[in-house]
Design a protein around this motif. Structure first.
Motif, short mmCIF file in Angstrom:
data_model
loop_
_atom_site.label_atom_id
_atom_site.label_comp_id
_atom_site.label_asym_id
_atom_site.label_seq_id
_atom_site.Cartn_x
_atom_site.Cartn_y
_atom_site.Cartn_z
N ASP A 130 26.90 -15.83 44.29
CA ASP A 130 25.85 -15.73 43.28
C ASP A 130 26.23 -16.53 42.03
OD1 ASP A 130 27.88 -13.64 43.10
OD2 ASP A 130 26.80 -12.92 41.34
N VAL A 131 27.52 -16.81 41.84
CA VAL A 131 27.99 -17.58 40.69
C VAL A 131 28.10 -19.06 41.05
CG1 VAL A 131 29.91 -17.89 39.07
CG2 VAL A 131 29.27 -15.59 39.81
N VAL A 132 28.78 -19.36 42.17
CA VAL A 132 28.95 -20.73 42.64
C VAL A 132 28.66 -20.76 44.13
CG1 VAL A 132 30.56 -22.65 42.95
CG2 VAL A 132 30.72 -21.22 40.91
N ARG A 133 27.75 -21.61 44.53
CA ARG A 133 27.40 -21.74 45.95
C ARG A 133 28.60 -22.27 46.73
NH1 ARG A 133 24.04 -18.52 47.32
NH2 ARG A 133 23.99 -19.65 49.27
N ALA A 166 29.01 -9.66 46.24
CA ALA A 166 29.03 -8.20 46.11
C ALA A 166 27.97 -7.73 45.13
CB ALA A 166 30.42 -7.74 45.65
N ILE A 167 27.58 -8.58 44.19
CA ILE A 167 26.60 -8.19 43.18
C ILE A 167 25.20 -8.17 43.76
CG2 ILE A 167 25.55 -8.88 40.98
CD1 ILE A 167 28.21 -8.75 39.98
N THR A 168 24.82 -9.24 44.46
CA THR A 168 23.44 -9.34 44.96
C THR A 168 23.31 -8.84 46.40
OG1 THR A 168 23.71 -11.58 45.84
CG2 THR A 168 23.03 -11.37 43.51
N GLY A 169 24.42 -8.74 47.10
CA GLY A 169 24.38 -8.33 48.51
C GLY A 169 24.09 -9.49 49.45
N GLU A 170 23.94 -10.68 48.90
CA GLU A 170 23.68 -11.85 49.73
C GLU A 170 24.83 -12.04 50.72
OE1 GLU A 170 23.33 -16.71 49.37
OE2 GLU A 170 23.30 -15.50 47.54
N GLY A 171 24.47 -12.27 51.96
CA GLY A 171 25.46 -12.55 52.99
C GLY A 171 26.05 -11.33 53.67
#
Length: 137
Positions: A29-32, A82-87
């Motif tokens: 979420d910070v760096v792809r 961990a923040i957005t739950g992405e992945g």
């Protein structure tokens, strides 16, 4: 060079332990992590990204990139936040795949290794016993 150091470390763990390995790129979420995946799939892109650095370490890193290209092809990679739950779903799929690989490949190799070790020990005991008997004669 940090990227390559981490990849070399992962490679050494993989080949030494023969265990399934998952590389998780955290904080997407910070760096792809797309640039790292691109570097892993195309060593020319990695070379381009490091071409401006003329240090010895950078030169070594570029040559190691070509060596590790095949290693990358068989590696499970997941981007995760961990923040957005992405992945999270991809992470659990990778864990399931690694668990299956552990059961079907690693355990088989481990059992074969243990069997060979026991056979070697039995052979050595037999040889030592024969040597002992000859010494008694």
């Amino acid at each position: 060079s940090t990227f390559m150091s981490n990849m070399l470390y992962a490679c050494s763990i993989l080949y030494k332990s023969k265990l399934p390995l998952i590389v998780v790129f955290n904080k997407v979420d910070v760096v792809r992590h797309d640039f790292a995946l691109e570097w892993m799939s195309d060593c020319e892109k990695f070379e381009e990204a490091t071409m401006n650095d003329e240090t010895f370490m950078s030169s070594l890193t570029r040559s190691m990139g070509m060596v590790l290209e095949e290693f990358y092809q068989n590696m499970r990679t997941v981007g995760f936040s961990a923040i957005t739950g992405e992945g999270i779903n991809e992470f659990f799929e990778a864990v399931d795949g690694a668990a299956e690989e552990y059961e079907t490949e690693y355990k088989v190799l481990l059992r074969e290794h243990i069997k060979k070790q026991k056979e070697m020990e039995a052979q050595k005991q037999k040889e030592n016993l024969e040597k002992f008997r000859k010494d008694l004669e």
